[in-house]
Design a protein around this motif. Structure first.
Motif, short mmCIF file in Angstrom:
data_model
loop_
_atom_site.label_atom_id
_atom_site.label_comp_id
_atom_site.label_asym_id
_atom_site.label_seq_id
_atom_site.Cartn_x
_atom_site.Cartn_y
_atom_site.Cartn_z
N ASP A 18 58.14 -18.71 6.75
CA ASP A 18 58.35 -17.79 7.31
C ASP A 18 58.24 -18.04 8.50
O ASP A 18 59.42 -17.82 9.49
CB ASP A 18 56.87 -16.60 7.18
CG ASP A 18 56.80 -15.36 5.92
OD1 ASP A 18 57.92 -15.74 5.08
OD2 ASP A 18 56.13 -14.85 5.56
N ASP A 19 56.92 -19.35 9.16
CA ASP A 19 57.97 -19.70 10.70
C ASP A 19 58.95 -20.03 10.62
O ASP A 19 59.61 -20.74 11.67
CB ASP A 19 56.52 -20.74 11.18
CG ASP A 19 55.42 -19.08 10.88
OD1 ASP A 19 55.30 -18.66 11.63
OD2 ASP A 19 54.22 -20.28 10.82
N GLY A 77 62.25 -20.07 12.66
CA GLY A 77 62.82 -21.16 13.11
C GLY A 77 61.38 -21.24 14.01
O GLY A 77 61.84 -22.49 15.47
N ASN A 78 60.24 -21.40 13.94
CA ASN A 78 58.89 -21.63 14.72
C ASN A 78 58.13 -22.37 13.19
O ASN A 78 57.63 -21.89 13.40
CB ASN A 78 58.40 -20.14 14.71
CG ASN A 78 58.66 -19.22 15.80
OD1 ASN A 78 59.95 -19.94 16.85
ND2 ASN A 78 59.13 -17.51 15.86
N LEU A 79 58.42 -23.54 13.48
CA LEU A 79 58.06 -24.48 12.71
C LEU A 79 57.26 -24.48 13.15
O LEU A 79 57.17 -25.73 14.54
CB LEU A 79 59.31 -25.84 11.97
CG LEU A 79 58.63 -26.79 11.36
CD1 LEU A 79 58.49 -26.13 9.68
CD2 LEU A 79 60.33 -27.34 10.58
N ARG A 80 56.03 -24.85 12.99
CA ARG A 80 54.57 -25.34 13.00
C ARG A 80 54.81 -27.01 12.50
O ARG A 80 54.64 -27.40 11.72
CB ARG A 80 53.53 -24.92 12.80
CG ARG A 80 53.11 -23.50 13.24
CD ARG A 80 51.91 -22.86 12.32
NE ARG A 80 52.30 -22.73 10.91
CZ ARG A 80 51.36 -22.10 10.22
NH1 ARG A 80 50.42 -21.80 10.15
NH2 ARG A 80 51.90 -22.52 8.65
N PRO A 81 54.24 -28.02 13.50
CA PRO A 81 53.86 -29.18 13.35
C PRO A 81 53.01 -29.52 12.67
O PRO A 81 51.51 -28.54 12.10
CB PRO A 81 53.05 -29.32 14.47
CG PRO A 81 53.13 -28.93 14.84
CD PRO A 81 53.29 -27.79 15.07
N ILE A 114 46.22 -20.92 -1.11
CA ILE A 114 47.35 -22.05 -0.76
C ILE A 114 48.43 -21.43 -0.95
O ILE A 114 49.06 -22.04 0.29
CB ILE A 114 47.36 -23.08 -2.47
CG1 ILE A 114 45.76 -23.73 -1.80
CG2 ILE A 114 48.28 -24.08 -1.88
CD1 ILE A 114 45.36 -24.89 -3.32
N PHE A 115 48.41 -20.27 -1.62
CA PHE A 115 50.09 -19.75 -1.53
C PHE A 115 50.08 -19.24 -0.29
O PHE A 115 51.47 -18.87 -0.35
CB PHE A 115 50.26 -18.84 -2.95
CG PHE A 115 50.98 -19.35 -4.22
CD1 PHE A 115 52.07 -20.06 -4.26
CD2 PHE A 115 49.89 -19.83 -4.86
CE1 PHE A 115 52.24 -20.69 -5.36
CE2 PHE A 115 49.99 -20.11 -6.36
CZ PHE A 115 51.36 -20.81 -6.59
N GLY A 116 49.18 -18.40 0.34
CA GLY A 116 49.51 -17.62 1.81
C GLY A 116 49.72 -18.54 2.73
O GLY A 116 50.86 -18.79 3.40
N LEU A 128 57.94 -30.25 3.74
CA LEU A 128 59.12 -28.69 4.16
C LEU A 128 59.90 -29.48 5.61
O LEU A 128 60.33 -28.58 5.89
CB LEU A 128 58.43 -27.36 3.60
CG LEU A 128 59.02 -26.24 4.64
CD1 LEU A 128 60.32 -25.72 3.28
CD2 LEU A 128 57.89 -25.22 4.76
N SER A 129 58.80 -29.71 6.58
CA SER A 129 59.10 -30.43 7.66
C SER A 129 60.60 -31.08 8.40
O SER A 129 61.41 -31.03 8.45
CB SER A 129 58.14 -31.02 9.12
OG SER A 129 59.05 -31.03 10.44
#
Length: 341
Positions: free
Chosen positions: A77-78, A82-86, A68-70, A101-102
């Motif tokens: 990091d994403d 600036g590469n925020l994943r959906p 979970i922490f990983g 977070l998003s």
């Protein structure tokens, strides 16, 4: 172990399986105590089994938590890059964290964009104020000087008009500069500079003013001393401090500029033989428009030290003040000896 399986349900199932095995082994151990034939065989086996179940449980929980922490670390990091994943379309706590977070990142980006837009509006407003007031003030000064030259009467009134016009010009320029500094619009470009040459330039800016009061201005600095600063803004910051030293030092006094190099900083000290500053006033002298009781009648606006501190701070330096009433003041400007690599 799949990441999507790590949820409250996954933990509950793990608790149920390991807990059930643990209880069965405990029951077998208790039951064997009433059967003399199996006590030597079942009890050790049950204890060994309980230890194994406990080890497997702890290992599984640790593995799940680290996973979970990983995942959270990778998502952060994403977001930083600036590469925020959906967010994942799952009903897990990890997916809920990603959704929040998003949302936070999007709100932060919007706030940053709004701040930049407001900054641009303030910059445009300050530029307009500076531009629109420049011509009228210049005309007022011009006509005031013409009146002073041609008018034989009311010279005292004309002199006051000239003085107030110059004061208004200085005030508007200072307020515009102060607003730009507070809003981060003034960008310092520090570089390695020779401190002795810099000090000579600052003294030259106020040489005539010092001569009018017959002040003895001296400089003590080695030729090879260098520091990391923006000469344009530092010249104004150090100039404000030297100007105050000249202003509040009585006629015939002395002002000493001393440069002392250290390992991390270079100290430029401006020491005068003026009236000094009371201890309770030292923390307040860098405030905007602050005037002490002893200096309230002197010419000035109370902005010079505030601007000096802000300019020095913007170059990763700081200012220290040592003073006592009647014993003069020592303003120490500490500048980085070298730039960051």
């Amino acid at each position: 172990m799949e990441k999507k399986a790590i949820s409250n349900g996954w933990f509950y199932r793990l608790y149920a399986v390991c807990g059930g095995c643990f209880l069965l082994l405990c029951g077998a151990a208790v039951l064997s105590c009433f059967m003399d034939f199996y006590i030597r065989l079942v009890v050790p086996a049950a204890l060994a089994g309980m230890a194994i179940v406990l080890i497997l449980f702890v290992f599984s929980v640790k593995k799940g938590v680290l996973a979970i922490f990983g995942e959270c670390n990778a998502y952060l990091d994403d977001a930083i890059e600036g590469n925020l994943r959906p967010p994942k379309d799952e009903e897990t706590e990890l997916a809920l964290f990603e959704v929040k977070l998003s949302r936070f990142v999007h709100l932060r980006q919007k706030a940053f964009q709004d701040a930049n837009a407001q900054k641009a509006q303030i910059e445009a407003l300050l530029s307009d104020i500076s531009h629109q007031t420049k011509t009228p003030i210049a005309n007022i000064l011009l006509y005031s000087q013409l009146l002073r030259e041609k008018s034989g009467e009311n010279r005292e009134i004309v002199e006051r008009l000239v003085q107030q016009s110059e004061k208004l010009k200085f005030l508007i320029q200072t307020l515009v500069e102060m607003s730009r500094l507070e809003n981060g619009m003034i960008k310092c470009v520090p570089r390695q500079e020779n401190v002795r040459e810099f000090c000579i330039q600052v003294i030259g800016d106020f040489y005539e003013k010092a001569q009018e009061k017959n002040l003895d201005v001296r400089l003590e600095c080695q030729n090879e001393v260098t520091a990391f600063f923006d000469p344009r803004w530092m010249r104004e910051a150090a100039g404000n401090i030297l100007d105050n030293a000249i202003k509040y030092t009585p006629e015939g006094g002395r002002i000493q500029l001393t440069v002392t190099p250290y390992q991390l900083f270079v100290c430029l000290e401006v020491a005068d033989s003026g009236m000094g500053i009371r201890e309770e006033e030292i923390p307040r002298i860098f405030g905007r428009f602050y005037r002490g009781r002893e200096t309230a009648s002197a010419e000035g606006l109370g902005i010079g030290l505030y601007l000096a501190r802000e300019m020095v701070t913007a170059q990763k330096g700081y200012i220290k003040v040592l003073s006592r009433p009647g014993e003069g003041s020592r303003f120490q400007i500490f500048l980085p000896a070298k730039g960051e690599k």
